[in-house]
Design an enzyme around this catalytic site. Structure first.
Site, PDB file in Angstrom:
ATOM      1  N   HIS A   1       0.803  -1.228   0.000  1.00 26.34           N
ATOM      2  CA  HIS A   1       0.000   0.000   0.000  1.00 26.34           C
ATOM      3  C   HIS A   1       0.835   1.277   0.000  1.00 26.34           C
ATOM      4  O   HIS A   1       0.294   2.373  -0.087  1.00 26.34           O
ATOM      5  CB  HIS A   1      -0.932   0.037   1.209  1.00 26.34           C
ATOM      6  CG  HIS A   1      -0.198   0.341   2.492  1.00 26.34           C
ATOM      7  ND1 HIS A   1       0.529  -0.597   3.167  1.00 26.34           N
ATOM      8  CD2 HIS A   1      -0.058   1.488   3.191  1.00 26.34           C
ATOM      9  CE1 HIS A   1       1.064  -0.061   4.228  1.00 26.34           C
ATOM     10  NE2 HIS A   1       0.742   1.212   4.283  1.00 26.34           N
TER      11      HIS A   1
HETATM   12  C1  UD1 Z   1      -2.086   5.380   5.919  1.00 24.49           C
HETATM   13  C2  UD1 Z   1      -0.805   5.872   6.579  1.00 24.49           C
HETATM   14  C3  UD1 Z   1       0.249   4.786   6.465  1.00 24.49           C
HETATM   15  C4  UD1 Z   1      -0.244   3.459   7.002  1.00 24.49           C
HETATM   16  C5  UD1 Z   1      -1.545   3.101   6.290  1.00 24.49           C
HETATM   17  C6  UD1 Z   1      -2.134   1.828   6.802  1.00 24.49           C
HETATM   18  C7  UD1 Z   1      -0.350   8.286   6.508  1.00 24.49           C
HETATM   19  C8  UD1 Z   1       0.449   9.332   5.846  1.00 24.49           C
HETATM   20  N1  UD1 Z   1      -0.282   7.060   5.945  1.00 24.49           N
HETATM   21  O1  UD1 Z   1      -1.802   5.206   4.549  1.00 24.49           O
HETATM   22  O2  UD1 Z   1       1.394   5.153   7.223  1.00 24.49           O
HETATM   23  O3  UD1 Z   1       0.720   2.455   6.781  1.00 24.49           O
HETATM   24  O4  UD1 Z   1      -2.484   4.158   6.482  1.00 24.49           O
HETATM   25  O5  UD1 Z   1      -3.255   1.440   6.102  1.00 24.49           O
HETATM   26  O6  UD1 Z   1      -1.003   8.553   7.484  1.00 24.49           O
HETATM   27  N2  UD1 Z   1      -9.136   4.957   1.711  1.00 24.49           N
HETATM   28  C9  UD1 Z   1     -10.340   4.276   1.603  1.00 24.49           C
HETATM   29  N3  UD1 Z   1     -10.913   3.831   2.763  1.00 24.49           N
HETATM   30  C10 UD1 Z   1     -10.348   4.005   3.971  1.00 24.49           C
HETATM   31  C11 UD1 Z   1      -9.110   4.663   4.049  1.00 24.49           C
HETATM   32  C12 UD1 Z   1      -8.526   5.149   2.904  1.00 24.49           C
HETATM   33  O7  UD1 Z   1     -10.891   4.092   0.541  1.00 24.49           O
HETATM   34  O8  UD1 Z   1     -10.902   3.574   4.972  1.00 24.49           O
HETATM   35  C13 UD1 Z   1      -8.512   5.477   0.488  1.00 24.49           C
HETATM   36  C14 UD1 Z   1      -8.442   6.999   0.528  1.00 24.49           C
HETATM   37  O9  UD1 Z   1      -9.534   7.553  -0.074  1.00 24.49           O
HETATM   38  C15 UD1 Z   1      -7.167   7.258  -0.210  1.00 24.49           C
HETATM   39  C16 UD1 Z   1      -6.346   6.016  -0.010  1.00 24.49           C
HETATM   40  O10 UD1 Z   1      -7.190   4.990   0.439  1.00 24.49           O
HETATM   41  O11 UD1 Z   1      -7.413   7.419  -1.566  1.00 24.49           O
HETATM   42  C17 UD1 Z   1      -5.221   6.234   0.942  1.00 24.49           C
HETATM   43  O12 UD1 Z   1      -5.634   6.510   2.255  1.00 24.49           O
HETATM   44  P1  UD1 Z   1      -4.688   7.388   3.236  1.00 24.49           P
HETATM   45  O13 UD1 Z   1      -5.288   7.458   4.576  1.00 24.49           O
HETATM   46  O14 UD1 Z   1      -4.288   8.632   2.553  1.00 24.49           O
HETATM   47  O15 UD1 Z   1      -3.338   6.640   3.335  1.00 24.49           O
HETATM   48  P2  UD1 Z   1      -2.972   5.142   3.465  1.00 24.49           P
HETATM   49  O16 UD1 Z   1      -2.370   4.732   2.179  1.00 24.49           O
HETATM   50  O17 UD1 Z   1      -4.091   4.325   4.026  1.00 24.49           O
END
Ligand code: UD1
Length: 365
Positions: free
Chosen positions: A208
């Protein structure tokens, strides 16, 4: 007259946070309920059922006292939203301490808010360093540690890093790994009959990290390596929402020869543990899984150039492969030749880290 309980705000926001918060909540409740009052905040950084609520249920974490509902956004937008909402919580509650865990945006945002309101900050999982500032988590770790009054460290490298950065000895506490607390507890709780266990040896994979999944060419290269491995050893792959978006956008999800790779939705804690605990090999770019595989002695190939958790390499089962096709295949070839790296469980990864942390807080607040 009995002393008033000290108020501690515990911050959680993203999936790995929930795993770290659970044992802290339990330890506060079990041993120090009269002296420490926990106020649980969920920032809403992760919000899908599978990424959030499913973890609260599996890990038996009570409903949060505050849900800030920030959702997704650029780093600046997400961090700012968390800060604005969390400031209101701090002003209203006037806590004695704010405790943050890990290295996600919620961690740094809430530490910054608390410190500017002159509230003490405790950081659980302090001192880890990848020395790679292209990782958002490394920035979060550095800034959070600068702001923290209590630095709770999971492995000895973290102590050395904090000492080098000039942190006072009195603020550094080597306590072990709260993620391992949850692992041991949940392993003991797994329901016994295992109907869906894959027959024969298999690998489990997670991916991820933005540097691996947000660039089409890089994602394609990694998936080529995984496809090659899956021809030899079936790969079960619970797909993070970020990665699913990228696999769909690039068309890889439909184009990939699916023989051997089983794409799964993100799994709740117990279902995921039930799967990976029997894996012959784990392939990952996650921080936590590098540690969890070391704790259970399962060989791990890490698809990254560096790790902030070096004890998983020096003592554990972790092999750093890099992110190229040839690097991943070389690591897999080594796994095939040796049967996987053997290791030992690092110091203080004994299931009691949260107890140690809460004891320190109870004695010092
Ligand atoms: C975040 C953390 C990362 C951790 C990871 C675990 C930061 C900078 N990054 O990364 O350190 O390892 O979580 O999972 O805080 N999304 C969904 N549903 C959700 C959550 C996210 O669809 O419940 C989508 C968001 O819309 C976005 C993408 O996933 O497009 C990324 O989510 P984001 O919270 O930005 O970062 P992670 O990659 O999850």
């Amino acid at each position: 007259m009995a002393k008033k309980a000290k108020k501690i705000v515990l911050v959680s926001g993203a999936r790995p946070n929930f795993i770290k918060i659970a044992p802290l909540m339990r330890a506060m409740q079990r041993s120090y309920a009269a002296r420490l009052q926990a106020i649980l905040v969920h920032t809403g950084q992760h919000y899908d059922y599978e990424m959030s609520q499913a973890f609260f249920e599996d890990l038996e974490i009570r409903q949060p006292d505050y849900f800030l509902g920030v959702g997704p956004g650029s780093h600046a937008v997400q961090t700012a939203r968390i800060m604005m909402a969390f400031e209101e919580v701090c002003v209203k509650e006037q806590p004695d301490l704010v405790a943050v865990v890990g290295d996600v945006n919620s961690t740094v945002a809430c530490a910054l808010v608390a410190k500017k309101l002159e509230i003490g900050v405790a950081h659980v999982e302090a001192g880890l360093r990848s020395r790679d500032l292209s990782m958002p988590e490394e920035i979060n770790r550095l800034v959070t540690d600068v702001l923290s009054d209590f630095l709770f460290v999971s492995e000895r490298s973290g102590v050395a890093n904090l000492q080098q950065e000039g942190k006072p000895e009195s603020a550094i506490f080597f306590v072990g790994n709260v993620m391992v607390d949850t692992l041991y507890l949940q392993l003991a709780r797994l329901a016994k009959p295992e109907d869906n266990k894959p027959a024969g040896p298999f690998a489990v994979m997670t991916l991820h990290r933005p540097s691996n999944v947000d660039h089409d060419a890089k994602l394609r290269e990694i998936m080529e390596a995984i496809t090659a491995i899956a021809g030899d050893l079936p790969v079960h792959f619970p797909v993070h929402p970020r990665t699913r978006q990228r696999l769909e956008a690039t068309g890889l999800l439909t184009r990939l020869p699916q023989s051997g790779i089983e794409f799964l939705p993100p799994l709740p804690y117990q279902a995921f543990l039930r799967l990976w605990k029997d894996a012959a090999l784990v392939l990952t770019d996650s921080g936590g899984l590098q540690e969890e595989t070391t704790a259970l002695g399962i060989p791990c190939i890490t698809i990254r150039e560096n790790t902030e958790r070096p004890v998983t390499i020096t003592e554990g089962t972790n092999l750093l492969a890099g992110t190229t096709f040839s690097g991943i295949m070389a690591a897999y070839a080594e796994f095939k030749t040796t049967g996987g790296k053997k290791g030992r469980v690092p110091e203080l990864w004994d299931g009691k880290a949260a107890e140690r942390i809460v004891k320190v807080l109870a004695a010092n607040l």
